[in-house]
Design an enzyme around this catalytic site. Structure first.
Site, PDB file in Angstrom:
ATOM      1  N   ASP A  46     -23.602   1.342  -5.997  1.00 10.20           N
ATOM      2  CA  ASP A  46     -23.795   2.646  -6.574  1.00 10.20           C
ATOM      3  C   ASP A  46     -24.815   3.538  -5.458  1.00 10.20           C
ATOM      4  OD1 ASP A  46     -22.445   1.641  -8.700  1.00 10.20           O
ATOM      5  OD2 ASP A  46     -24.308   1.033  -9.529  1.00 10.20           O
ATOM      6  N   GLU A 253     -16.891   7.984 -14.365  1.00 13.68           N
ATOM      7  CA  GLU A 253     -18.317   7.891 -14.342  1.00 13.68           C
ATOM      8  C   GLU A 253     -18.710   8.166 -12.877  1.00 13.68           C
ATOM      9  OE1 GLU A 253     -19.023   3.641 -14.952  1.00 13.68           O
ATOM     10  OE2 GLU A 253     -17.960   3.112 -13.002  1.00 13.68           O
TER      11      GLU A 253
HETATM   12  O1  FUB Z   1     -23.664  -0.524 -11.284  1.00 11.80           O
HETATM   13  C1  FUB Z   1     -23.162  -0.351 -12.676  1.00 11.80           C
HETATM   14  C2  FUB Z   1     -22.345   0.470 -13.162  1.00 11.80           C
HETATM   15  O2  FUB Z   1     -20.998   0.099 -12.353  1.00 11.80           O
HETATM   16  C3  FUB Z   1     -22.458   1.773 -12.464  1.00 11.80           C
HETATM   17  O3  FUB Z   1     -23.471   2.654 -13.206  1.00 11.80           O
HETATM   18  C4  FUB Z   1     -21.245   2.539 -12.495  1.00 11.80           C
HETATM   19  O4  FUB Z   1     -21.221   3.571 -11.870  1.00 11.80           O
HETATM   20  C5  FUB Z   1     -20.335   1.309 -11.832  1.00 11.80           C
HETATM   21  O5  FUB Z   1     -20.608   1.404 -10.577  1.00 11.80           O
END
Ligand code: FUB
Length: 353
Positions: A46, A253
């Site tokens: 991320d 997301e």
């Molecule tokens: O790294 C945890 C979660 O996985 C992140 O918040 C999302 O965007 C995905 O990458």
């Protein structure tokens, strides 16, 4: 050799997911040298990148091994601290600056320090991060430092009015800062109705508008929302809102915003179709119109990125699971050049080519 041939599954015996993982891994391994992990001493994911003090700083998640079970809520992402990375522009090598913030030093947070971001104002640095509170609800917090690499000191409580995950902070030309955030499934957007959390998941029907990410201007002191969060509207080429059943294009997301030649580019992950896509608008609030794919699926389930300009060159920062040979919750951050064409459209990147 004979034993291996006896025990190995044939392609026909593998599930679709196992087959895809094997194929992705084979492609990733055959292309070693394309984009390498920026650091290999820890697992990172991320990546949110910014140029601070003339240098690229990356604010990633710090993935760890865990006994937690793997599920659609993302319990396998059990991270407990953050490290900050910086990239040396001459050598391209990255430095891990060590622990910048630990869950033990965040009064309101219990676990799962997910995708963060950072911003700078008047010589101070603000680190924004999601975590589950002691009720199991994802909130977004902020921590402050005088140094872009931290360590950061967390505020006592999460930012009032925030819920869900994946904050990304954009500084507009006038110095205003906007925070973008949200995520479905483990990100819990589907659990909020009329400002209240409800443990029951409720999703729109396939032909109804998808859940929208959120945006709000930050207060002058960078520690609060300056306004009630607004939904970000993402339309298709016909002027219709993207629908919940449009898994190839709807928001899942990993919000990010960058500005290019006066236009605002909102990019995000499509989650279960594993792409980074983007939409263009005329101002930081949108509405935005869907344009296309920035990054095709990578090795691993999640896809999460950021986009930043350094010395007149645009870069995509992303992750995959190549460092752990395909384990979805053990990822590594990478970077690649990104190109806008003469019409401002982004050339699709395939991390394997
Ligand atoms: O790294 C945890 C979660 O996985 C992140 O918040 C999302 O965007 C995905 O990458």
């Amino acid at each position: 050799m004979a034993k291996k041939e006896k025990t190995a599954k044939t392609n026909n015996e593998l599930s679709d997911a196992e087959l895809k993982q094997q194929q992705d891994l084979a492609r990733a391994n055959s292309l070693q040298g394309k984009n390498q992990p920026l650091v290999t001493n820890i697992y990172t994911a991320d990546p949110s990148a910014h140029v601070f003090e003339g240098k690229i700083f990356i604010y990633p998640s710090h993935d760890i091994e865990t006994d937690a079970c793997t599920n659609d809520d993302g319990d396998q992402f059990a991270m407990r601290d953050y490290h900050v990375l910086s990239v040396d522009s001459d050598t391209g090598t990255a430095t891990d600056h060590g622990v910048a913030l630990s869950v033990d030093d965040i009064p309101w947070a219990e676990k799962q320090l997910w995708a963060p971001d950072a911003a700078s104002k008047n010589g101070r640095y603000y680190f924004y991060f999601p975590a589950r509170d002691y009720n199991g609800i994802f909130r977004i917090g902020v921590a402050v430092s005088d140094n872009p690499a931290g360590p950061f000191k967390a505020e006592e409580n999460y930012i009032k009015g925030t819920y869900s995950i994946d904050p990304a902070v954009f500084e507009d030309k006038d110095g205003s800062h906007y925070m973008y955030w949200g995520g479905i499934w483990g990100g819990q957007l589907q659990n909020w109705r009329n400002g209240q959390y409800d443990a029951d998941d409720v999703y729109p029907a396939d032909d109804e508008p998808a859940y929208a990410p959120l945006v709000a201007k930050l207060s002058d002191d960078m520690l609060q929302l300056a306004e009630t969060p607004k939904a970000i509207l993402i339309y298709d080429e016909n002027g219709d809102l993207l629908c919940a059943g449009d898994n190839d294009r709807r928001f899942f997301e990993a919000s990010w915003l960058h500005e290019y030649q006066g236009k605002y580019y909102f990019s995000y992950s499509t989650g279960d179709t594993h792409k980074i896509v983007y939409a263009i608008g005329d101002n930081p609030y949108g509405p935005f119109t869907y344009q296309g794919v920035i990054l095709n699926p990578v090795l691993g389930w999640t896809n999460h990125h950021s986009i930043a300009k350094y010395k007149d060159q645009w870069f995509l920062f992303y992750h995959d699971s190549s460092l752990s040979q395909g384990q979805t919750h053990l990822r590594c951050v990478k970077m690649s050049e990104l190109t806008h064409d003469e019409n401002g459209l982004i050339k699709t990147i395939d991390a394997y080519r």
